[in-house]
Design a protein around this motif. Structure first.
Motif, mmCIF file in Angstrom:
data_model
loop_
_atom_site.group_PDB
_atom_site.id
_atom_site.type_symbol
_atom_site.label_atom_id
_atom_site.label_comp_id
_atom_site.label_asym_id
_atom_site.label_seq_id
_atom_site.Cartn_x
_atom_site.Cartn_y
_atom_site.Cartn_z
ATOM 1 N N ARG A 58 0.722 -1.046 0.385
ATOM 2 C CA ARG A 58 -0.146 -0.020 -0.334
ATOM 3 C C ARG A 58 1.058 1.498 -0.642
ATOM 4 N NH1 ARG A 58 -2.753 -2.634 4.521
ATOM 5 N NH2 ARG A 58 -2.466 -1.678 5.332
ATOM 6 N N TYR A 59 1.632 1.318 0.776
ATOM 7 C CA TYR A 59 2.949 2.447 0.973
ATOM 8 C C TYR A 59 3.667 2.309 -0.848
ATOM 9 C CZ TYR A 59 3.004 2.832 5.776
ATOM 10 O OH TYR A 59 2.550 2.917 7.340
ATOM 11 N N ALA A 60 3.688 1.628 -1.203
ATOM 12 C CA ALA A 60 4.463 1.833 -2.674
ATOM 13 C C ALA A 60 3.337 2.403 -3.090
ATOM 14 C CB ALA A 60 4.916 0.375 -3.210
ATOM 15 N N VAL A 61 2.178 2.261 -3.348
ATOM 16 C CA VAL A 61 1.170 3.280 -4.544
ATOM 17 C C VAL A 61 1.300 4.152 -4.034
ATOM 18 C CG1 VAL A 61 -1.669 2.583 -4.349
ATOM 19 C CG2 VAL A 61 -0.487 0.117 -4.906
ATOM 20 N N PHE A 62 1.094 4.373 -2.991
ATOM 21 C CA PHE A 62 0.846 6.121 -2.418
ATOM 22 C C PHE A 62 1.625 6.776 -2.794
ATOM 23 C CE2 PHE A 62 -2.411 4.175 0.850
ATOM 24 C CZ PHE A 62 -3.957 4.068 -0.283
ATOM 25 N N ALA A 63 2.489 5.945 -1.854
ATOM 26 C CA ALA A 63 4.289 7.614 -2.401
ATOM 27 C C ALA A 63 4.147 7.148 -3.719
ATOM 28 C CB ALA A 63 5.668 6.245 -1.543
ATOM 29 N N GLY A 64 4.345 5.941 -4.755
ATOM 30 C CA GLY A 64 4.645 6.315 -6.268
ATOM 31 C C GLY A 64 3.552 7.022 -6.690
ATOM 32 N N MET A 65 2.655 7.098 -6.451
ATOM 33 C CA MET A 65 0.987 7.982 -6.470
ATOM 34 C C MET A 65 1.501 9.590 -6.402
ATOM 35 S SD MET A 65 -2.519 8.239 -5.785
ATOM 36 C CE MET A 65 -2.701 8.358 -4.584
ATOM 37 N N TRP A 66 2.122 9.764 -5.410
ATOM 38 C CA TRP A 66 2.265 11.166 -4.988
ATOM 39 C C TRP A 66 3.419 11.642 -5.099
ATOM 40 C CZ3 TRP A 66 -1.028 14.528 -3.397
ATOM 41 C CH2 TRP A 66 -2.136 13.555 -2.991
ATOM 42 N N GLY A 67 4.335 10.877 -5.742
ATOM 43 C CA GLY A 67 5.877 11.116 -6.104
ATOM 44 C C GLY A 67 5.914 11.593 -7.914
ATOM 45 N N PHE A 68 5.003 10.853 -8.338
ATOM 46 C CA PHE A 68 4.302 10.948 -9.830
ATOM 47 C C PHE A 68 3.405 12.590 -9.564
ATOM 48 C CE2 PHE A 68 1.022 11.251 -13.263
ATOM 49 C CZ PHE A 68 2.007 10.719 -14.423
ATOM 50 N N PHE A 69 2.765 12.412 -8.614
ATOM 51 C CA PHE A 69 1.831 13.960 -8.857
ATOM 52 C C PHE A 69 2.658 15.125 -8.733
ATOM 53 C CE2 PHE A 69 -2.395 11.684 -7.824
ATOM 54 C CZ PHE A 69 -2.461 11.807 -8.682
ATOM 55 N N PHE A 70 3.359 15.020 -7.615
ATOM 56 C CA PHE A 70 4.430 15.960 -7.606
ATOM 57 C C PHE A 70 5.394 16.153 -8.108
ATOM 58 C CE2 PHE A 70 3.818 15.587 -3.452
ATOM 59 C CZ PHE A 70 3.285 16.842 -2.377
ATOM 60 N N GLY A 71 6.096 15.656 -8.800
ATOM 61 C CA GLY A 71 6.727 15.461 -10.386
ATOM 62 C C GLY A 71 6.286 16.273 -11.342
ATOM 63 N N PHE A 72 5.010 16.085 -11.570
ATOM 64 C CA PHE A 72 4.275 16.432 -12.779
ATOM 65 C C PHE A 72 3.970 17.613 -12.655
ATOM 66 C CE2 PHE A 72 0.583 17.017 -14.924
ATOM 67 C CZ PHE A 72 0.515 16.589 -15.897
ATOM 68 N N PHE A 73 4.025 18.364 -11.144
ATOM 69 C CA PHE A 73 3.221 20.102 -10.895
ATOM 70 C C PHE A 73 4.816 20.745 -10.913
ATOM 71 C CE2 PHE A 73 -0.747 17.648 -10.649
ATOM 72 C CZ PHE A 73 -1.666 18.490 -11.695
ATOM 73 N N GLY A 74 5.897 20.187 -10.964
ATOM 74 C CA GLY A 74 7.095 20.761 -11.054
ATOM 75 C C GLY A 74 7.544 20.909 -9.184
ATOM 76 N N ILE A 75 7.725 19.909 -8.880
ATOM 77 C CA ILE A 75 8.429 19.986 -7.202
ATOM 78 C C ILE A 75 9.184 18.691 -7.533
ATOM 79 C CG2 ILE A 75 8.118 19.941 -4.614
ATOM 80 C CD1 ILE A 75 5.149 21.332 -5.125
#
Length: 179
Positions: free
Chosen positions: A65-82
């Motif tokens: 579960r941590y892998a899914v959530f961390a990967g998803m949020w990591g993708f969003f932060f990378g996509f939105f410029g952080i």
């Protein structure tokens, strides 16, 4: 008010009810230990490889579960410029996904299908997050002169002159300072 019907004692499934007449008292046990339908109680799948239940104390499920959530949020932060947060979360998701897959999710058989799916999804999103962060840092490194010029410019005309440091390609057109 009419009298309420009393349930038939043979079909009563109340664990707190008194035992039927003629039977001695038995110590209480959870339904998963004893039951009419097997280890899971009546109507439950008695096979040991039935559907896996959510268990917050199971480290394999937690890592998946941590892998899914961390990967998803990591993708969003990378996509939105952080990219720095995306890089951190992507690395954590990659670690948790690999450790969930290596630590025995495959040993549980069909019961671990949701955890295996979550771990693989975490690996995919972690890879995307890491690629976004790496590409962001690569662009900043490749066009360092432009970024330094733009950050040091004190006026709008000086900032517009920094556009001469960009190449004539799609990335240069995206980074170009607009008038």
């Amino acid at each position: 008010m009419p009298d309420r019907r009393q349930p038939d004692s043979s079909t009563d499934d109340n664990p707190f009810a008194a035992p039927p007449e003629g039977r001695p008292d038995e110590p209480w046990q959870p339904r998963g230990v004893t039951g009419a339908g097997g280890p899971g109680g009546p109507g439950q799948d008695p096979s040991p490889e039935g559907p896996a239940r959510w268990d917050p104390t199971d480290p394999l499920q937690r890592r998946a579960r941590y892998a899914v959530f961390a990967g998803m949020w990591g993708f969003f932060f990378g996509f939105f410029g952080i990219p720095s947060v995306g890089l951190l979360l992507g690395a954590l998701a990659l670690y948790w996904g690999v450790s969930a897959l290596r630590a025995g999710v495959d040993n549980l058989g069909p019961a671990a299908r949701p955890q295996r799916t979550a771990a693989i999804s975490g690996l995919v999103t972690a890879t995307l997050a890491l690629l976004l962060a790496a590409s962001s840092y690569a662009v900043q490194l490749a066009y360092k002169d432009f970024y330094v010029c733009r950050d040091d410019a004190l006026t709008r005309t000086a900032e517009l002159k920094c556009n001469t440091l960009l190449p004539d390609n799609p990335i240069g057109k995206i980074l170009k300072v607009r008038q």
